[in-house]
Design a protein around this motif. Structure first.
Motif, mmCIF file in Angstrom:
data_model
loop_
_atom_site.group_PDB
_atom_site.id
_atom_site.type_symbol
_atom_site.label_atom_id
_atom_site.label_comp_id
_atom_site.label_asym_id
_atom_site.label_seq_id
_atom_site.Cartn_x
_atom_site.Cartn_y
_atom_site.Cartn_z
ATOM 1 N N ASP A 193 2.160 2.369 -7.506
ATOM 2 C CA ASP A 193 1.030 2.613 -6.610
ATOM 3 C C ASP A 193 -0.301 2.656 -7.368
ATOM 4 O OD1 ASP A 193 0.239 2.829 -3.908
ATOM 5 O OD2 ASP A 193 -0.099 4.982 -4.149
ATOM 6 N N GLU A 194 -0.400 1.818 -8.400
ATOM 7 C CA GLU A 194 -1.620 1.727 -9.214
ATOM 8 C C GLU A 194 -2.687 0.920 -8.476
ATOM 9 O OE1 GLU A 194 -2.220 2.689 -12.540
ATOM 10 O OE2 GLU A 194 -0.241 3.468 -13.029
ATOM 11 N N THR A 195 -3.918 1.099 -8.916
ATOM 12 C CA THR A 195 -5.032 0.304 -8.418
ATOM 13 C C THR A 195 -5.320 -0.774 -9.446
ATOM 14 O OG1 THR A 195 -5.941 2.227 -7.292
ATOM 15 C CG2 THR A 195 -7.430 0.387 -7.683
ATOM 16 N N PHE A 196 -5.380 -2.024 -8.995
ATOM 17 C CA PHE A 196 -5.615 -3.114 -9.933
ATOM 18 C C PHE A 196 -6.289 -4.294 -9.237
ATOM 19 C CE2 PHE A 196 -1.409 -3.669 -8.193
ATOM 20 C CZ PHE A 196 -1.242 -5.033 -8.009
ATOM 21 N N LEU A 197 -6.965 -5.079 -10.064
ATOM 22 C CA LEU A 197 -7.680 -6.253 -9.613
ATOM 23 C C LEU A 197 -7.000 -7.475 -10.198
ATOM 24 C CD1 LEU A 197 -10.393 -7.196 -8.188
ATOM 25 C CD2 LEU A 197 -11.361 -7.236 -10.494
ATOM 26 N N VAL A 198 -6.700 -8.452 -9.347
ATOM 27 C CA VAL A 198 -6.187 -9.737 -9.821
ATOM 28 C C VAL A 198 -7.380 -10.684 -9.826
ATOM 29 C CG1 VAL A 198 -4.629 -11.684 -9.372
ATOM 30 C CG2 VAL A 198 -3.861 -9.329 -8.938
ATOM 31 N N ASP A 199 -7.660 -11.223 -10.996
ATOM 32 C CA ASP A 199 -8.818 -12.084 -11.225
ATOM 33 C C ASP A 199 -8.317 -13.499 -11.516
ATOM 34 O OD1 ASP A 199 -11.165 -13.302 -12.107
ATOM 35 O OD2 ASP A 199 -11.457 -11.964 -13.816
ATOM 36 N N LYS A 205 0.968 -1.815 -3.194
ATOM 37 C CA LYS A 205 1.361 -3.097 -2.598
ATOM 38 C C LYS A 205 0.353 -3.598 -1.574
ATOM 39 C CE LYS A 205 6.203 -2.498 -3.488
ATOM 40 N NZ LYS A 205 7.560 -2.643 -3.062
ATOM 41 N N GLU A 206 -0.645 -2.765 -1.273
ATOM 42 C CA GLU A 206 -1.624 -3.143 -0.254
ATOM 43 C C GLU A 206 -2.836 -3.841 -0.867
ATOM 44 O OE1 GLU A 206 -4.521 -1.094 3.111
ATOM 45 O OE2 GLU A 206 -3.283 0.175 1.845
ATOM 46 N N GLN A 207 -3.111 -5.047 -0.382
ATOM 47 C CA GLN A 207 -4.336 -5.732 -0.781
ATOM 48 C C GLN A 207 -5.467 -5.131 0.041
ATOM 49 O OE1 GLN A 207 -4.420 -10.130 -0.795
ATOM 50 N NE2 GLN A 207 -6.469 -9.928 0.065
ATOM 51 N N VAL A 208 -6.454 -4.533 -0.644
ATOM 52 C CA VAL A 208 -7.513 -3.815 0.064
ATOM 53 C C VAL A 208 -8.839 -4.572 0.086
ATOM 54 C CG1 VAL A 208 -6.491 -1.545 -0.288
ATOM 55 C CG2 VAL A 208 -8.082 -2.456 -1.996
ATOM 56 N N TRP A 209 -8.942 -5.635 -0.712
ATOM 57 C CA TRP A 209 -10.183 -6.411 -0.752
ATOM 58 C C TRP A 209 -9.890 -7.771 -1.349
ATOM 59 C CZ3 TRP A 209 -13.556 -7.800 -5.023
ATOM 60 C CH2 TRP A 209 -14.840 -8.227 -4.635
ATOM 61 N N PHE A 210 -10.653 -8.753 -0.898
ATOM 62 C CA PHE A 210 -10.509 -10.123 -1.382
ATOM 63 C C PHE A 210 -11.881 -10.770 -1.358
ATOM 64 C CE2 PHE A 210 -10.232 -14.550 0.201
ATOM 65 C CZ PHE A 210 -9.697 -15.152 -0.920
ATOM 66 N N SER A 211 -12.161 -11.574 -2.374
ATOM 67 C CA SER A 211 -13.418 -12.328 -2.351
ATOM 68 C C SER A 211 -13.243 -13.637 -3.104
ATOM 69 C CB SER A 211 -14.561 -11.522 -2.965
ATOM 70 O OG SER A 211 -14.479 -11.552 -4.371
#
Length: 135
Positions: free
Chosen positions: A46-52, A111-117
């Motif tokens: 349940d970590e917070t992470f950014l996929v770039d 597992k939840e995607q919370v933002w996308f750009s």
């Protein structure tokens, strides 16, 4: 009047300080090469992470990196991890994330995607998204 030797020493000290400051700014956050195991572990914990989704030749990606550097410099205690997908070498993951192009950012909380750009480079927008999961 200060001696020439003293002035040279001062200039060298200022230059060294500036170099160290810029070097720290350039590498203010850890970029973790993307792999499925790490992705799965971060989701399971349940970590917070950014996929770039990043390409070395992409000017928009470079601008995003500057904004991310600024964010992590301003928030040195942030727990957000950054997983980097190589746009040219990891096509299976580009497809997995359905990235329309390089410079796509996906922010996850577990597992939840919370933002996308796509191609977002405005500091306010990126900071706002990252802050929304950091608080």
């Amino acid at each position: 009047m200060p001696s020439l030797k003293l002035l040279k020493t001062a200039v060298i000290a200022i230059a060294a300080s500036l170099f160290l400051s810029l070097s720290a700014h350039a590498n203010s956050f850890e970029k973790i090469p993307f792999d499925k195991t790490t992705f799965d572990q971060l989701q399971a914990k349940d970590e917070t992470f950014l996929v770039d989704i990043y390409a070395t030749w992409c000017p928009t990606c470079k601008k995003q990196q500057q904004v991310l550097n600024d964010y992590f410099n301003a928030h040195p205690n942030s727990k957000i991890k950054v997983l980097v997908v190589d746009f040219d070498e990891q096509k299976e993951w580009v497809k997995y994330f359905k990235a329309p192009r390089q410079s796509s950012l996906y922010l996850y909380k577990g597992k939840e995607q919370v933002w996308f750009s796509v191609a977002e480079t405005r500091e306010q927008k990126i900071f706002s998204a990252l802050n929304s999961v950091s608080m």
